[in-house]
Write a protein that holds these residues in place. Sequence first.
Motif, PDB file in Angstrom:
ATOM      1  N   LEU A  83       0.832  -1.208   0.000  1.00 55.07           N
ATOM      2  CA  LEU A  83       0.000   0.000   0.000  1.00 55.07           C
ATOM      3  C   LEU A  83       0.865   1.255   0.000  1.00 55.07           C
ATOM      4  O   LEU A  83       0.535   2.241  -0.683  1.00 55.07           O
ATOM      5  CB  LEU A  83      -0.931  -0.004   1.218  1.00 55.07           C
ATOM      6  CG  LEU A  83      -2.010  -1.100   1.227  1.00 55.07           C
ATOM      7  CD1 LEU A  83      -2.751  -1.116   2.559  1.00 55.07           C
ATOM      8  CD2 LEU A  83      -3.005  -0.900   0.079  1.00 55.07           C
ATOM      9  N   GLU A  84       1.970   1.234   0.735  1.00 56.45           N
ATOM     10  CA  GLU A  84       2.881   2.380   0.738  1.00 56.45           C
ATOM     11  C   GLU A  84       3.492   2.593  -0.648  1.00 56.45           C
ATOM     12  O   GLU A  84       3.695   3.732  -1.087  1.00 56.45           O
ATOM     13  CB  GLU A  84       4.005   2.160   1.766  1.00 56.45           C
ATOM     14  CG  GLU A  84       3.549   2.245   3.220  1.00 56.45           C
ATOM     15  CD  GLU A  84       3.085   3.632   3.607  1.00 56.45           C
ATOM     16  OE1 GLU A  84       3.545   4.612   2.990  1.00 56.45           O
ATOM     17  OE2 GLU A  84       2.233   3.746   4.516  1.00 56.45           O
ATOM     18  N   GLU A  85       3.758   1.477  -1.337  1.00 53.23           N
ATOM     19  CA  GLU A  85       4.306   1.585  -2.695  1.00 53.23           C
ATOM     20  C   GLU A  85       3.264   2.154  -3.655  1.00 53.23           C
ATOM     21  O   GLU A  85       3.594   2.946  -4.546  1.00 53.23           O
ATOM     22  CB  GLU A  85       4.786   0.204  -3.164  1.00 53.23           C
ATOM     23  CG  GLU A  85       5.626   0.221  -4.418  1.00 53.23           C
ATOM     24  CD  GLU A  85       6.942   0.992  -4.269  1.00 53.23           C
ATOM     25  OE1 GLU A  85       7.557   1.299  -5.301  1.00 53.23           O
ATOM     26  OE2 GLU A  85       7.339   1.301  -3.115  1.00 53.23           O
ATOM     27  N   VAL A  86       2.002   1.761  -3.490  1.00 48.87           N
ATOM     28  CA  VAL A  86       0.917   2.327  -4.308  1.00 48.87           C
ATOM     29  C   VAL A  86       0.853   3.838  -4.094  1.00 48.87           C
ATOM     30  O   VAL A  86       0.749   4.614  -5.059  1.00 48.87           O
ATOM     31  CB  VAL A  86      -0.443   1.676  -3.943  1.00 48.87           C
ATOM     32  CG1 VAL A  86      -1.585   2.403  -4.657  1.00 48.87           C
ATOM     33  CG2 VAL A  86      -0.456   0.205  -4.315  1.00 48.87           C
ATOM     34  N   ILE A  87       0.916   4.260  -2.843  1.00 50.36           N
ATOM     35  CA  ILE A  87       0.847   5.694  -2.526  1.00 50.36           C
ATOM     36  C   ILE A  87       2.035   6.433  -3.134  1.00 50.36           C
ATOM     37  O   ILE A  87       1.885   7.523  -3.710  1.00 50.36           O
ATOM     38  CB  ILE A  87       0.791   5.893  -0.991  1.00 50.36           C
ATOM     39  CG1 ILE A  87      -0.543   5.374  -0.444  1.00 50.36           C
ATOM     40  CG2 ILE A  87       0.994   7.360  -0.617  1.00 50.36           C
ATOM     41  CD1 ILE A  87      -0.597   5.258   1.061  1.00 50.36           C
ATOM     42  N   ARG A  88       3.222   5.845  -3.048  1.00 55.54           N
ATOM     43  CA  ARG A  88       4.424   6.487  -3.602  1.00 55.54           C
ATOM     44  C   ARG A  88       4.322   6.632  -5.114  1.00 55.54           C
ATOM     45  O   ARG A  88       4.568   7.716  -5.667  1.00 55.54           O
ATOM     46  CB  ARG A  88       5.672   5.669  -3.241  1.00 55.54           C
ATOM     47  CG  ARG A  88       6.986   6.337  -3.648  1.00 55.54           C
ATOM     48  CD  ARG A  88       8.172   5.416  -3.410  1.00 55.54           C
ATOM     49  NE  ARG A  88       8.221   4.324  -4.367  1.00 55.54           N
ATOM     50  CZ  ARG A  88       8.701   4.426  -5.614  1.00 55.54           C
ATOM     51  NH1 ARG A  88       9.159   5.592  -6.055  1.00 55.54           N
ATOM     52  NH2 ARG A  88       8.721   3.375  -6.414  1.00 55.54           N
ATOM     53  N   LEU A  89       3.928   5.543  -5.794  1.00 53.98           N
ATOM     54  CA  LEU A  89       3.869   5.561  -7.263  1.00 53.98           C
ATOM     55  C   LEU A  89       2.781   6.487  -7.787  1.00 53.98           C
ATOM     56  O   LEU A  89       2.994   7.237  -8.744  1.00 53.98           O
ATOM     57  CB  LEU A  89       3.639   4.140  -7.783  1.00 53.98           C
ATOM     58  CG  LEU A  89       4.824   3.166  -7.614  1.00 53.98           C
ATOM     59  CD1 LEU A  89       4.388   1.740  -7.895  1.00 53.98           C
ATOM     60  CD2 LEU A  89       5.978   3.556  -8.542  1.00 53.98           C
TER      61      LEU A  89
END
Length: 711
Positions: A83-89
């Motif tokens: 989820l953190e990677e989704v937010i970053r991307l």
Amino acid sequence: MIKKSIIAVLPLFLAACSQFSHSLTSRTWHNMNAKYNATVDASVYFDYAEFKIDSVHQDNFSDILPILPAIDSLETAISKPELEEVIRLTSIVAERHSNSKFTDKSYLLLGKARLYEEDLTNAIEVFKYLNANHKKANYKNAALIWLMRAYLENEDMNKANDVAEALKSVPLSKENKADFFQIKAAFHQRNGDEALAAVFLEEALKYMDKSPKKARAYFIVGQLFNKLNRGSLAHNNWKKALKSRPSYEIEFNTNVELLLQGNKLGGNAIAAFNTMLTDRKNVDLKDKIYFKMANVRAENGEYPKAIEEYSKSVQLASDKDQKAVAYQKIADIYFYKIQDYALASSYYDSTLTQMNSRSEGYNAVKAKSDYLADFVRYKKTIVTEDSLQALAALAPNVLEKKIEEHIREEEAAFKKQQAEKEKQEQVAAINQSANPNAWFFYDKARLTRSRAAFIREWGNRPLEDNWRRRSRETGSISLKVERGVVGQDDVIPTDEEAKAKEEAQQKKLFEGKRMALMNQIPISKERLTASKKKQEEAYYNLGKIYHLQFEQEDNAVESFETLLTRFPETQYRPEALYFLAISKKGNNQSVYRDELLEKYPYSSFARQLKRGNAAISEDLEHRAEQSYAQLYEAYLNGQYEQTLQQTQKALMDFTGTAVEDKLAMLRIMLLAKKRDNNTYRIALIDFVRSYPASDLKPRVDKMLETLVEKK
């Protein structure tokens, strides 16, 4: 020359590729980067995050499944990296590629990721922004649908409903329809409207692709219709669930529901469940099978069998939710059917040890466990104090004999219990020996038994070198100094000396038990008064629990009548009279009513009885406040006698208003000035019981303490 040309063209190229430019070059470059460097990866990460969350979520099949399980950060934590990677991307798209055609999708993914992280405030803001600032209708509508879901998770049902109303007239894509109708169904389920939940979920199913999620939705529709007594519709949906690629757990529970439905039509569910228990595929599901078998037993009134099978479910269950629901079923049987409140209390306590404190029914079980524990304690108090008072009435020599008999009976019961425990350990040892691979130190029963044998042979010796020697001379003399035996020779006692020592120890132990029992018996006047006070409190509280919690009017009446008979001067008399006067099962309601109104006319209970269930209007509240202000001013001016009469009338007129406790407090202050100590004491006690949440209660408590100290 070439380098100079590149340097000259580069600024123009960079300007053309700016995210604020709408040129073909700029849009193509940003579309490519937004798609392949962010959005595609973000979508993959989000799908994987959802998969991981679904994999750890455990449905509780003892009740209707939630259409959309509440988002729980304890479950979604497993997907935090994704989820953190989704937010970053997705943030990269918003910050660097705002003119790309993938911005809308990125914002939607960002909002969903925030939602699954339980960051509801930011999720709501993202969905609102997407709906207000972007042009693609499909994503604007999706933003509204997920905004509805966010409000649902935030338990803001009014705003969720407003969004649903706004979406009614909007044309939706197939995917958006599936999401909208599913969230709308969840909205109605959480509001307790199963019929509408079933209708909307059926509508959602029309737009869902065949998948385990669709099979789960069919199963839930079947459950909802089954609860609504629409058996044929439930049957049809369960059949569809089996054809929609269900998970094994959904397939198993669907077959169980169809089996139970057939049982109601004359089938033999118990025989079918026994067959399922022998199927190797169901090894990990035996706890669920026993649970369902127990449900059938309970419905048929076979409570001992039901309890036995619920207990097997507890023993075999690996997850706490299953244990909790099985414990609660046992507790409910003891509470509602068998009415063994001591065992019910014990099993509700066990339920709480396994139950998630955030689950919906936790507070209700906690409240029931608390008042049942109180109930059992009060029951025990009455019986114990009756026994102790009966012993206190005996002649000294008879009392001594009774105490000795009691101690001997306790010792015999303890020996019997120990023998039974050893027998069980022997059986466990035999069963354990059948498994040659079991390691000795994993077997607690064998360890305990071996340790006991060692102590019998060698005594309770500490772990140290040379433990077999009676006298240890190795090392230094410090060992004997430590033991306090320097200069002493080891002497082995004779059998007679050992026997005499054992008898002396037994006699000392017996005397200790005798004195402990004697200290409990209310021989003195003070102890007898304290013993009777405990019973008075117990009868009063039992009556309230019977009336308010168990709704057992007969038992409530009996408890209150016993209280008034055995303790005619009880401080709880006004309240007991009130409960007896309003009881539908009492035979002398008018007698109790008359006594309450005649002897305690200014108590809150008499006022409430006279007022009944009349509504409190704004005008009445306003007049009550004015009256209190005038009466308080008169009190400050020293007009005590006249003000007391007017305050007592105001209490009658304004019962149930917001200033009632203030009027009651003013009456107490006026009674103090009048020095009517008996009426003053009754008024203080009445205030404490009638207004436990009042801001004035601490002050009244102090006044009551001072009055007791003066006595």
